[in-house]
Design an enzyme around this catalytic site. Structure first.
Site, PDB file in Angstrom:
ATOM      1  N   ASP A 247      -8.429  -0.436   0.769  1.00 15.58           N
ATOM      2  CA  ASP A 247      -8.318   0.514  -0.344  1.00 15.58           C
ATOM      3  C   ASP A 247      -7.222   0.087  -1.323  1.00 15.58           C
ATOM      4  OD1 ASP A 247     -10.328   2.266   0.417  1.00 15.58           O
ATOM      5  OD2 ASP A 247      -8.980   3.621   1.498  1.00 15.58           O
ATOM      6  N   HIS A 270      -5.121   6.782  -2.324  1.00 13.01           N
ATOM      7  CA  HIS A 270      -5.459   6.323  -3.681  1.00 13.01           C
ATOM      8  C   HIS A 270      -4.439   6.818  -4.703  1.00 13.01           C
ATOM      9  CE1 HIS A 270      -9.059   4.822  -1.952  1.00 13.01           C
ATOM     10  NE2 HIS A 270      -9.433   6.025  -1.563  1.00 13.01           N
TER      11      HIS A 270
END
Ligand SMILES: [Zn+2]
Length: 320
Positions: A247, A270
């Protein structure tokens, strides 16, 4: 592929991937196509109401959401969700330029990892282009904190050194830390196949909020209390921290150039990755764009966003 280290790359031919979005459960087909040098990664969102299409550059200024996944969007409301695993595959395999056509609202989740995108790119092949690659070189430490999570960029000589640590109360995950020198071989072997994961206890809440509508054991590692529900088990004993690394690679690719530096992240998500990138770009003395094998082109320009700098570079502005 002829070895031309330090030159930009794109795909040799187009690659297609189809599937469902993990949050929207909407079907989408992506077609990854070759793009000219200095294009970067650009999405073309098709299939909008009225047959409209919108271009969305994969850069941090187009990020509209970072809760649970990274979403790119623009002022017209056009968006592409869950871009991070595809972006991780492109960045991890050092693809600088690609044009990604997508006909739905969300990048297909596939098996929850970057493996399908890596396979598609491998099938298409990669070619070097005639322009040197530009890197974003970290010059000074920059740190951000968010609740009990933190992330820090710091200088590193020649590589992108990724240091990720997670700490979950579930004993299935616990505390895991991995450090990678991210290059295509390491990415393929150690990171690309790590799947996204979630807790069964969160699912009702997520569904009510309109998330995870497409999630299943086919595309996520599901944790129920102290148990992993997937019959096949884990792909790596520490698959969770590896997925967080995946990620981070996708999210940080929104810098618009591969990073030369170290990124240490404790309990990243995120949002934290996006905050770290924002903080780096805000500190103009903390980074510079450099060409492969060259001295810094220029110190980061005051008040000018990196993509604008890239466009200026393309147009030859300010470099003569
Ligand atoms: Zn993910």
């Amino acid at each position: 592929m002829r070895a031309k280290v330090g030159y930009q790359t794109t795909l040799r031919e187009r690659a297609t991937v189809s599937g469902l979005g993990v949050h929207s459960a909407a079907p989408a087909q992506i077609v990854i196509q070759p793009a000219d040098a200095d294009s970067g990664i650009v999405f073309l969102r098709t299939g909008l109401p009225g047959g409209r299409e919108r271009l969305l550059e994969a850069r941090r200024s187009n990020v509209t959401q970072t809760s649970l996944c990274t979403v790119l969007g623009d002022a017209t409301g056009a968006s592409v969700g869950t871009v991070e695993h595809l972006l991780a595959a492109l960045s991890g395999l050092q693809i600088d330029n690609a044009f990604v056509e997508i006909d739905g609202p969300e990048t297909p989740i596939m098996d929850g990892s970057a493996a399908a995108f890596v396979d598609a790119i491998d099938q298409a092949g990669v070619v070097h282009q005639s322009r040197p690659r530009r890197y974003l070189k970290v010059l000074k430490p920059v740190r951000v904190e968010h609740n009990d999570a933190y992330a820090e960029f710091s200088p590193a000589d020649h590589s992108f050194r990724l240091d990720v640590e997670i700490d979950f109360p579930s004993s299935v995950i616990g505390r895991q830390r991995r450090v990678f020198n991210v290059d295509p071989a390491t990415f393929r072997r150690e990171i690309a196949r790590a799947r996204t994961f979630g807790f069964v206890s969160d699912v009702q809440k997520l569904w009510q909020a309109g998330f995870a509508l497409g999630s299943s054991l086919e595309n996520s590692v599901a944790i129920d209390g102290e148990e992993i529900l997937n019959p096949e088990g884990l792909r790596y004993s520490d698959e969770f921290v590896r997925h967080k690394a995946l990620d981070a690679i996708g999210d940080l690719s929104l810098a618009g150039a591969p990073i030369v530096g170290r990124y240490r992240a404790y309990r990243p998500g995120h949002k934290l990755n996006a905050m770290a990138l924002e903080a780096l770009f805000k500190n103009r003395s903390a980074y510079a764009f450099v060409e492969a094998g060259a001295k810094p082109l220029f110190p980061a320009l005051g008040g000018v966003r990196a993509p604008a700098v890239a466009r200026g570079l393309r147009a030859g502005i300010g470099l003569t």
